[in-house]
Scaffold this active site. Structure first.
Site, PDB file in Angstrom:
ATOM      1  N   LYS A  68      69.734  46.301  64.601  1.00  0.00           N
ATOM      2  CA  LYS A  68      68.532  46.243  65.452  1.00  0.00           C
ATOM      3  C   LYS A  68      68.025  47.627  65.894  1.00  0.00           C
ATOM      4  O   LYS A  68      66.865  47.776  66.238  1.00  0.00           O
ATOM      5  CB  LYS A  68      68.813  45.392  66.693  1.00  0.00           C
ATOM      6  CG  LYS A  68      68.956  43.917  66.416  1.00  0.00           C
ATOM      7  CD  LYS A  68      69.073  43.180  67.728  1.00  0.00           C
ATOM      8  CE  LYS A  68      69.341  41.719  67.547  1.00  0.00           C
ATOM      9  NZ  LYS A  68      69.351  41.003  68.830  1.00  0.00           N
ATOM     10  N   GLY A 131      75.553  40.576  82.801  1.00  0.00           N
ATOM     11  CA  GLY A 131      75.607  41.377  81.584  1.00  0.00           C
ATOM     12  C   GLY A 131      74.542  42.462  81.618  1.00  0.00           C
ATOM     13  O   GLY A 131      73.541  42.336  82.346  1.00  0.00           O
ATOM     14  N   ARG A 156      80.383  43.892  84.051  1.00  0.00           N
ATOM     15  CA  ARG A 156      81.770  44.366  84.140  1.00  0.00           C
ATOM     16  C   ARG A 156      81.770  45.880  84.371  1.00  0.00           C
ATOM     17  O   ARG A 156      82.421  46.364  85.283  1.00  0.00           O
ATOM     18  CB  ARG A 156      82.482  43.999  82.831  1.00  0.00           C
ATOM     19  CG  ARG A 156      83.910  44.415  82.763  1.00  0.00           C
ATOM     20  CD  ARG A 156      84.543  43.932  81.487  1.00  0.00           C
ATOM     21  NE  ARG A 156      83.853  44.464  80.294  1.00  0.00           N
ATOM     22  CZ  ARG A 156      84.200  44.185  79.053  1.00  0.00           C
ATOM     23  NH1 ARG A 156      85.220  43.373  78.810  1.00  0.00           N
ATOM     24  NH2 ARG A 156      83.537  44.703  78.027  1.00  0.00           N
TER      25      ARG A 156
HETATM   26  P1  ATR Z   1      74.399  42.293  73.279  1.00  0.00           P
HETATM   27  O1  ATR Z   1      73.449  43.106  72.481  1.00  0.00           O
HETATM   28  O2  ATR Z   1      74.804  40.985  72.618  1.00  0.00           O
HETATM   29  O3  ATR Z   1      73.961  42.082  74.684  1.00  0.00           O
HETATM   30  P2  ATR Z   1      76.192  44.450  73.940  1.00  0.00           P
HETATM   31  O4  ATR Z   1      75.014  45.351  74.038  1.00  0.00           O
HETATM   32  O5  ATR Z   1      77.404  44.931  73.251  1.00  0.00           O
HETATM   33  O6  ATR Z   1      75.788  43.091  73.251  1.00  0.00           O
HETATM   34  O7  ATR Z   1      76.571  43.977  75.438  1.00  0.00           O
HETATM   35  C1  ATR Z   1      77.640  43.152  75.699  1.00  0.00           C
HETATM   36  C2  ATR Z   1      77.623  42.702  77.151  1.00  0.00           C
HETATM   37  O8  ATR Z   1      78.674  41.754  77.326  1.00  0.00           O
HETATM   38  C3  ATR Z   1      77.897  43.815  78.149  1.00  0.00           C
HETATM   39  O9  ATR Z   1      77.239  43.516  79.354  1.00  0.00           O
HETATM   40  C4  ATR Z   1      79.417  43.712  78.309  1.00  0.00           C
HETATM   41  O10 ATR Z   1      79.935  44.261  79.508  1.00  0.00           O
HETATM   42  P3  ATR Z   1      80.319  45.855  79.561  1.00  0.00           P
HETATM   43  O11 ATR Z   1      79.007  46.576  79.615  1.00  0.00           O
HETATM   44  O12 ATR Z   1      81.102  45.985  80.800  1.00  0.00           O
HETATM   45  O13 ATR Z   1      81.100  46.125  78.301  1.00  0.00           O
HETATM   46  C5  ATR Z   1      79.566  42.219  78.325  1.00  0.00           C
HETATM   47  N1  ATR Z   1      80.932  41.758  78.019  1.00  0.00           N
HETATM   48  C6  ATR Z   1      81.477  41.656  76.783  1.00  0.00           C
HETATM   49  N2  ATR Z   1      82.746  41.167  76.872  1.00  0.00           N
HETATM   50  C7  ATR Z   1      82.980  40.927  78.198  1.00  0.00           C
HETATM   51  C8  ATR Z   1      84.072  40.400  78.932  1.00  0.00           C
HETATM   52  N3  ATR Z   1      85.195  39.997  78.325  1.00  0.00           N
HETATM   53  N4  ATR Z   1      83.943  40.288  80.275  1.00  0.00           N
HETATM   54  C9  ATR Z   1      82.809  40.676  80.900  1.00  0.00           C
HETATM   55  N5  ATR Z   1      81.733  41.182  80.254  1.00  0.00           N
HETATM   56  C10 ATR Z   1      81.803  41.312  78.925  1.00  0.00           C
END
Ligand code: ATR
Length: 278
Positions: A68, A131, A156
């Site tokens: 993307k 998120g 997180r």
């Molecule tokens: P996307 O494009 O699908 O939104 P991304 O940009 O990688 O994917 O973002 C992933 C999101 O999921 C982030 O908000 C991430 O939190 P962090 O910024 O703290 O990493 C969140 N996320 C993924 N796994 C998680 C988990 N086990 N617990 C809490 N938040 C999680």
């Protein structure tokens, strides 16, 4: 007669539902065309693959993980919303020029407003976004553009939430445990992470114990449809909003960009639900 050529690029995408959705749209609108899967393995030369796609003269294509952002240097133009988000998931071939769009946020808004029409005019709704990744960014932009202004982002990593909140000074930031404690404040809760997606069915990003039972709770995860997060919201008496409808409405918007025609979602919502429920 023009026969449209559409495609999806990404990896892995063999099980994507987009060919089914666009196949339904083509049939419904009486437009002749194909929608094919172009899986690009990460080891491949992305620029060679883009060259092939240009030569293949597709009319439009969707872009998914992990391309993307990588697609951006190959575009001739980028729409304002996609530029702000920094990611493109739909490309239109307009007379040989590639124009990039992002349909995530608008797709989410259309899905929400279709299921809960009253929400459209309740601009003072207190909204919680869980998120701060790419999906959260698209949805946040669309919420702000619609006119909602009471928005809190909980993530997180607090630092990432703060970064995202810089878009607009009205946005609040909180940790996941902070929002768990004062959840009753929120009337719309949007789960934008992959937490709870199969195979991690049992995971849920926060506990919904203190939720307001008048709240609407959305999860963008659609595999499974009924995530642990939505199950808990439902058990607490809140209204729930499934993730598959965002998929349908973002595809609807992409189809509109490519053909100028807006297909009806109608029964497709239930049909897709059934496919996902196996
Ligand atoms: P996307 O494009 O699908 O939104 P991304 O940009 O990688 O994917 O973002 C992933 C999101 O999921 C982030 O908000 C991430 O939190 P962090 O910024 O703290 O990493 C969140 N996320 C993924 N796994 C998680 C988990 N086990 N617990 C809490 N938040 C999680």
């Amino acid at each position: 007669m023009l026969i449209y050529k559409f495609a999806l690029i990404g990896y892995p995408i063999k099980h994507s539902l987009s060919p089914w959705i666009h196949g339904e749209f083509l049939e419904q609108t009486n437009i002749r065309g194909t929608y094919s899967i172009v899986e690009i393995e990460p080891e491949c030369s992305f620029s060679d693959e883009m060259m092939k796609l240009k030569e293949g003269q597709v009319n439009g294509f969707n872009v998914t993980v992990p391309y993307k952002e990588k697609i951006i240097p190959f575009l001739d133009e980028i729409d304002e919303q996609a530029k702000r988000i920094g990611a493109v998931n739909t490309v239109l071939n307009k007379d040989g020029k590639w124009i990039g769009y992002n349909t995530d946020g608008i797709g989410y808004m259309r899905a929400l407003h279709n299921h809960y029409p009253n929400v459209m005019n309740e601009l003072n709704l207190n909204i919680l976004i869980l998120g701060a990744g790419g999906a959260a960014k698209g949805i946040l932009h669309a919420l702000l553009q619609h006119g909602y202004y009471k928005i809190t982002i909980a993530n997180r990593s607090l630092e990432r939430a703060k970064q995202l909140a810089k878009i607009n000074e009205t946005i609040q930031v909180a940790s996941l445990s902070e929002v768990e404690d004062d959840l009753y404040k929120y009337q719309l809760i949007i789960q934008t992470t992959s937490v709870g997606m199969k195979p991690n069915y049992l995971e849920s990003i926060i506990s919904l114990q203190s939720i307001n039972e008048e709240a609407i709770v959305s999860d963008i995860v659609y595999q499974p449809l009924m995530t642990t997060f939505l199950k808990e919201a439902n058990a607490q008496g809140a209204a729930i909003h499934f993730g598959h409808s965002m998929l349908l409405y973002q595809a609807q918007y992409a189809f509109e960009i490519w053909t100028g025609k807006r297909p009806e979602i109608g029964t497709l919502d239930n049909e897709l639900k059934k496919i996902l429920e196996g």
